[in-house]
Design an enzyme around this catalytic site. Structure first.
Site, short mmCIF file in Angstrom:
data_model
loop_
_atom_site.label_atom_id
_atom_site.label_comp_id
_atom_site.label_asym_id
_atom_site.label_seq_id
_atom_site.Cartn_x
_atom_site.Cartn_y
_atom_site.Cartn_z
N CYS A 6 42.97 36.85 45.70
CA CYS A 6 42.79 36.82 44.10
C CYS A 6 41.57 35.81 43.70
O CYS A 6 42.45 34.61 42.74
CB CYS A 6 43.49 38.12 43.06
SG CYS A 6 43.71 39.33 43.52
N ASP A 7 41.14 36.76 41.85
CA ASP A 7 40.57 35.01 41.13
C ASP A 7 39.82 35.41 40.01
O ASP A 7 39.80 36.98 39.98
CB ASP A 7 39.43 34.58 41.90
CG ASP A 7 39.93 33.85 43.33
OD1 ASP A 7 39.73 32.28 43.04
OD2 ASP A 7 39.21 34.50 43.83
#
Length: 395
Positions: A6-7
């Site tokens: 995830c970012d």
């Protein structure tokens, strides 16, 4: 843990074309999990009322704010979202020296529950920091984080922003630290990223670290080193964290970063930030621009409500738009198929040329900015753009 990703990103106003903060997140989730985009209005509650989150009950507050959420359909909490006051939050899975497979599976508040609670109960990013950390200290974090993968749990980091500033909050068990961000760019991935710039922290953090032998009590306190991160890499130039920062810095090199620039970052596949396939594909994306109240400019939020941003349309939403929100992105809709909302179902079976998708997207980006400028924002552009996207799939 290398498959988990995830970012979340933020670009401060000194790096953007309009001088406004821009936020973005890709939510990468176990393959097969459905992510919906739903709206919840502000609510009033009676004294001593309880709230059932994903697993546990907690004390409810007197009132909650209106929120729009991008969330796994099976849980109470959310992966990302915004509230009516212009607060946005995204979270990441992290692991550290306190991660414990069996202990972390004990039902408590999920990180996604904390995220939604932060949005429902705060009117500024700073307030959201307090909401999340106070609830973390009181109830703890834990529980099964997937309805697909068994024995899957993690601790959490958060990126919180409003029109004035951003905060990074990183947690380990009930311990936490927070970093204030007011200039430049900042991102978080699945690694601890706060080092020695600690603006707020758990009141017993340093005492526990010293007593536990994690820190000598004399050298400079470095959160990453002390807490012993065990997933992700802060310094590896090939890591998603490093690649994400480079993409932000490149886009902001001339201080002309835009909403479209953030969409480009979220669509980057070579870095691994956009994951169109695999065990943890990108299930949903959000981009937000935090309007300045002093300029009477509203905040806007774009959501895909579908996997893989390269094959999706970012659709704009404002809390000044007329309601209700379309049911086409809700897994509770009568049109949903086995909890797959209507847009998800038709997106999955479509093969549409990218230029057709981008044409619709660019049209509605322009419409959103025109509405912001004119103040005529009653038209629900999220609903209309969703209808336009569905027409492509039905053609």
């Amino acid at each position: 843990m290398s498959l988990v990703s995830c970012d979340t990103f933020v670009v401060c106003g000194d790096q953007t074309t309009t001088g406004e903060i821009i936020f973005g997140k890709n939510s990468d989730r176990p393959c097969g999990e459905i992510q919906e985009v739903v709206y919840y209005p502000r609510q009033q509650y009676t004294e001593q009322e309880k709230l059932k989150c994903t697993y546990i009950e907690i004390d409810q507050v007197e009132s909650t704010h209106a929120v729009i959420l991008s969330k796994p359909e099976w849980m109470w909490g959310a992966e990302m979202g915004a509230n009516e006051h212009g607060v946005v939050i995204g979270n990441e899975a992290v692991w550290n020296r306190l991660s414990n497979g069996s202990e972390d599976l004990i039902p408590r508040l999920l990180g996604m529950d904390l995220l939604r609670l932060g949005l429902e109960r705060s009117s500024t990013a700073r307030e959201a920091v307090d909401v999340i950390t106070n609830l973390l200290e009181k109830y703890g974090q834990g529980g099964q984080c997937s309805n697909i993968i068994s024995d899957f749990s993690y601790h959490n980091s958060f990126l919180i922003a409003d029109e004035k500033e951003a905060w990074v909050v990183e947690t380990a068990e009930r311990l936490w630290v927070a970093e204030l961000v007011t200039t430049g760019v900042r991102n978080i991935s699945n690694c601890m990223s706060i080092t020695n710039k600690i603006d707020l922290c758990h009141p017993e953090l340093k005492t526990r670290a010293k007593n536990s032998g994690w820190w000598d009590g004399e050298s400079e306190f470095n959160w990453c080193e002390v807490i012993g991160a065990t997933a992700g890499d802060l310094t590896d130039p090939g890591s998603r964290f490093s690649c994400g920062r480079k993409l932000l810095e490149s886009g902001a090199s001339d201080k002309n970063f835009t909403v479209s620039s953030m969409m480009d970052v979220l669509r980057d596949e070579p870095s691994g930030i956009n994951r169109p396939s695999g065990n943890f594909p990108t299930a949903g994306s959000q981009v937000s621009i935090m309007g300045k109240r002093s300029d009477n400019v509203n905040h806007y939020h774009w959501f895909t409500a579908t996997p893989s941003p390269n094959k999706s349309i970012f659709k704009p939403f404002s809390f000044r738009m007329s309601l209700p929100l379309t049911q086409a992105t809700s897994s509770s809709s009568p049109l949903a198929q086995v909890r797959k909302h209507e847009l998800w179902v038709h997106h999955a079976g479509a093969c549409i040329q990218t230029d057709h998708l981008r044409k619709i997207e660019h049209t509605f980006i322009d419409k959103a900015f025109e509405a912001r400028k004119s103040g005529k924002e009653e038209e629900n552009l999220f609903n209309i753009s969703t209808e336009e996207e569905l027409k492509l799939y039905f053609a």
